[in-house]
Scaffold this motif. Sequence first.
Motif, PDB file in Angstrom:
ATOM      1  N   PRO A 173      -7.087   3.829 -10.479  1.00 44.39           N
ATOM      2  CA  PRO A 173      -6.671   2.551 -10.294  1.00 44.39           C
ATOM      3  C   PRO A 173      -5.323   2.289 -10.500  1.00 44.39           C
ATOM      4  N   HIS A 174      -4.616   1.786  -9.375  1.00 45.14           N
ATOM      5  CA  HIS A 174      -3.238   1.726  -9.341  1.00 45.14           C
ATOM      6  C   HIS A 174      -2.718   0.372  -8.699  1.00 45.14           C
ATOM      7  N   LEU A 175      -1.565   0.021  -9.308  1.00 46.74           N
ATOM      8  CA  LEU A 175      -0.607  -0.915  -8.760  1.00 46.74           C
ATOM      9  C   LEU A 175       0.112  -0.580  -7.654  1.00 46.74           C
ATOM     10  N   TYR A 176       0.313  -1.205  -6.519  1.00 46.03           N
ATOM     11  CA  TYR A 176       1.299  -0.839  -5.498  1.00 46.03           C
ATOM     12  C   TYR A 176       2.266  -1.989  -5.099  1.00 46.03           C
ATOM     13  N   ILE A 177       3.194  -1.960  -4.773  1.00 47.75           N
ATOM     14  CA  ILE A 177       4.282  -2.837  -3.991  1.00 47.75           C
ATOM     15  C   ILE A 177       4.681  -2.183  -2.627  1.00 47.75           C
ATOM     16  N   LEU A 178       4.429  -3.012  -1.574  1.00 45.33           N
ATOM     17  CA  LEU A 178       4.859  -2.807  -0.237  1.00 45.33           C
ATOM     18  C   LEU A 178       5.938  -3.692   0.051  1.00 45.33           C
ATOM     19  N   LYS A 179       6.767  -3.175   1.054  1.00 40.16           N
ATOM     20  CA  LYS A 179       7.804  -3.803   1.554  1.00 40.16           C
ATOM     21  C   LYS A 179       7.786  -4.104   3.182  1.00 40.16           C
ATOM     22  N   SER A 180       7.907  -4.923   3.658  1.00 37.18           N
ATOM     23  CA  SER A 180       7.678  -5.369   4.945  1.00 37.18           C
ATOM     24  C   SER A 180       9.098  -5.078   5.741  1.00 37.18           C
ATOM     25  N   LEU A 181       8.985  -4.043   6.405  1.00 35.76           N
ATOM     26  CA  LEU A 181      10.113  -3.657   7.285  1.00 35.76           C
ATOM     27  C   LEU A 181      10.725  -4.718   8.504  1.00 35.76           C
ATOM     28  N   ARG A 182       9.505  -5.775   8.570  1.00 37.55           N
ATOM     29  CA  ARG A 182       9.817  -6.629   9.666  1.00 37.55           C
ATOM     30  C   ARG A 182      10.650  -7.783   8.731  1.00 37.55           C
ATOM     31  N   ASP A 183      10.264  -8.208   7.767  1.00 33.82           N
ATOM     32  CA  ASP A 183      10.953  -9.436   7.050  1.00 33.82           C
ATOM     33  C   ASP A 183      11.381  -9.081   5.383  1.00 33.82           C
ATOM     34  N   ASN A 184      11.291  -7.890   4.861  1.00 38.12           N
ATOM     35  CA  ASN A 184      11.553  -7.657   3.676  1.00 38.12           C
ATOM     36  C   ASN A 184      11.043  -8.177   2.544  1.00 38.12           C
ATOM     37  N   HIS A 185       9.573  -9.028   3.133  1.00 39.67           N
ATOM     38  CA  HIS A 185       8.638  -9.487   2.163  1.00 39.67           C
ATOM     39  C   HIS A 185       8.403  -8.149   1.249  1.00 39.67           C
ATOM     40  N   LEU A 186       7.862  -8.689  -0.108  1.00 37.80           N
ATOM     41  CA  LEU A 186       7.334  -7.743  -1.014  1.00 37.80           C
ATOM     42  C   LEU A 186       5.891  -8.058  -1.175  1.00 37.80           C
ATOM     43  N   TYR A 187       4.860  -7.299  -1.095  1.00 34.86           N
ATOM     44  CA  TYR A 187       3.244  -7.806  -1.273  1.00 34.86           C
ATOM     45  C   TYR A 187       3.067  -6.613  -2.721  1.00 34.86           C
ATOM     46  N   VAL A 188       2.368  -7.262  -3.639  1.00 35.24           N
ATOM     47  CA  VAL A 188       1.833  -6.508  -4.766  1.00 35.24           C
ATOM     48  C   VAL A 188       0.362  -6.580  -4.571  1.00 35.24           C
ATOM     49  N   GLY A 189      -0.326  -5.208  -4.766  1.00 38.46           N
ATOM     50  CA  GLY A 189      -1.572  -5.227  -4.715  1.00 38.46           C
ATOM     51  C   GLY A 189      -2.207  -4.201  -5.912  1.00 38.46           C
ATOM     52  N   THR A 190      -3.345  -4.268  -5.996  1.00 35.62           N
ATOM     53  CA  THR A 190      -4.348  -3.025  -6.693  1.00 35.62           C
ATOM     54  C   THR A 190      -5.149  -2.616  -5.991  1.00 35.62           C
ATOM     55  N   SER A 191      -5.570  -1.310  -6.452  1.00 34.88           N
ATOM     56  CA  SER A 191      -6.963  -0.669  -5.675  1.00 34.88           C
ATOM     57  C   SER A 191      -7.180   0.510  -6.402  1.00 34.88           C
ATOM     58  N   THR A 192      -8.298   0.908  -6.102  1.00 31.32           N
ATOM     59  CA  THR A 192      -8.824   2.399  -6.520  1.00 31.32           C
ATOM     60  C   THR A 192      -9.046   3.284  -5.358  1.00 31.32           C
ATOM     61  N   THR A 193      -8.487   2.311  -4.117  1.00 29.57           N
ATOM     62  CA  THR A 193      -8.786   3.668  -2.838  1.00 29.57           C
ATOM     63  C   THR A 193      -7.293   4.418  -3.004  1.00 29.57           C
ATOM     64  N   ILE A 194      -7.338   5.673  -2.299  1.00 25.48           N
ATOM     65  CA  ILE A 194      -6.254   6.565  -2.227  1.00 25.48           C
ATOM     66  C   ILE A 194      -5.130   5.856  -1.755  1.00 25.48           C
ATOM     67  N   VAL A 195      -3.892   5.731  -2.257  1.00 30.11           N
ATOM     68  CA  VAL A 195      -2.807   4.966  -1.739  1.00 30.11           C
ATOM     69  C   VAL A 195      -2.664   5.099  -0.338  1.00 30.11           C
ATOM     70  N   GLU A 196      -2.277   6.424   0.223  1.00 26.81           N
ATOM     71  CA  GLU A 196      -2.111   6.486   1.677  1.00 26.81           C
ATOM     72  C   GLU A 196      -3.396   5.726   2.399  1.00 26.81           C
ATOM     73  N   GLN A 197      -4.444   5.681   1.979  1.00 25.27           N
ATOM     74  CA  GLN A 197      -5.503   4.925   2.832  1.00 25.27           C
ATOM     75  C   GLN A 197      -5.302   3.521   2.786  1.00 25.27           C
ATOM     76  N   ARG A 198      -5.126   2.955   1.416  1.00 28.33           N
ATOM     77  CA  ARG A 198      -4.709   1.550   1.509  1.00 28.33           C
ATOM     78  C   ARG A 198      -3.456   1.221   2.320  1.00 28.33           C
ATOM     79  N   LEU A 199      -2.523   1.765   2.227  1.00 23.94           N
ATOM     80  CA  LEU A 199      -1.294   1.825   3.111  1.00 23.94           C
ATOM     81  C   LEU A 199      -1.739   1.623   4.589  1.00 23.94           C
ATOM     82  N   LYS A 200      -2.430   2.549   4.997  1.00 20.51           N
ATOM     83  CA  LYS A 200      -2.964   2.584   6.404  1.00 20.51           C
ATOM     84  C   LYS A 200      -3.866   1.259   6.743  1.00 20.51           C
TER      85      LYS A 200
END
Length: 108
Positions: free
Chosen positions: A13-40
């Motif tokens: 289980p992990h928390l991740y924060i993504l940043k949009s390279l389009r508009d710099n928006h931040l997205y906060v999410g949680t998952s138990t999926t492998i981080v790279e798979q979730r990003l994909k």
Amino acid sequence: MGPRDNGFENSMPHLYILKSLRDNHLYVGTSTTIVEQRLKKHNDGKVKSTKYRRPLIIVYQEFFSTLSEARKKEWEQGATRRRVEAETDRTMAKMEEKEKAAEAERER
């Protein structure tokens, strides 16, 4: 071989924060999926809330013992993210005002 080497930690289980390279928006999410798979999934447009903000990059991740711990931190980070975005909006507005004033000065 440590947990990161065999991929085990990335499926915890992990928390991740993504940043949009389009508009710099931040997205906060949680998952138990492998981080790279979730990003994909996010970058493939399969997550409704980030579909129109692609491409995205991971800017932060933190691992937890339980998903409920990760979700509690997500809620706390969401509140922090809103404060950061509000401050960023204020800063951008000030920069735009300065740029307009400089442009008006150049036109004189």
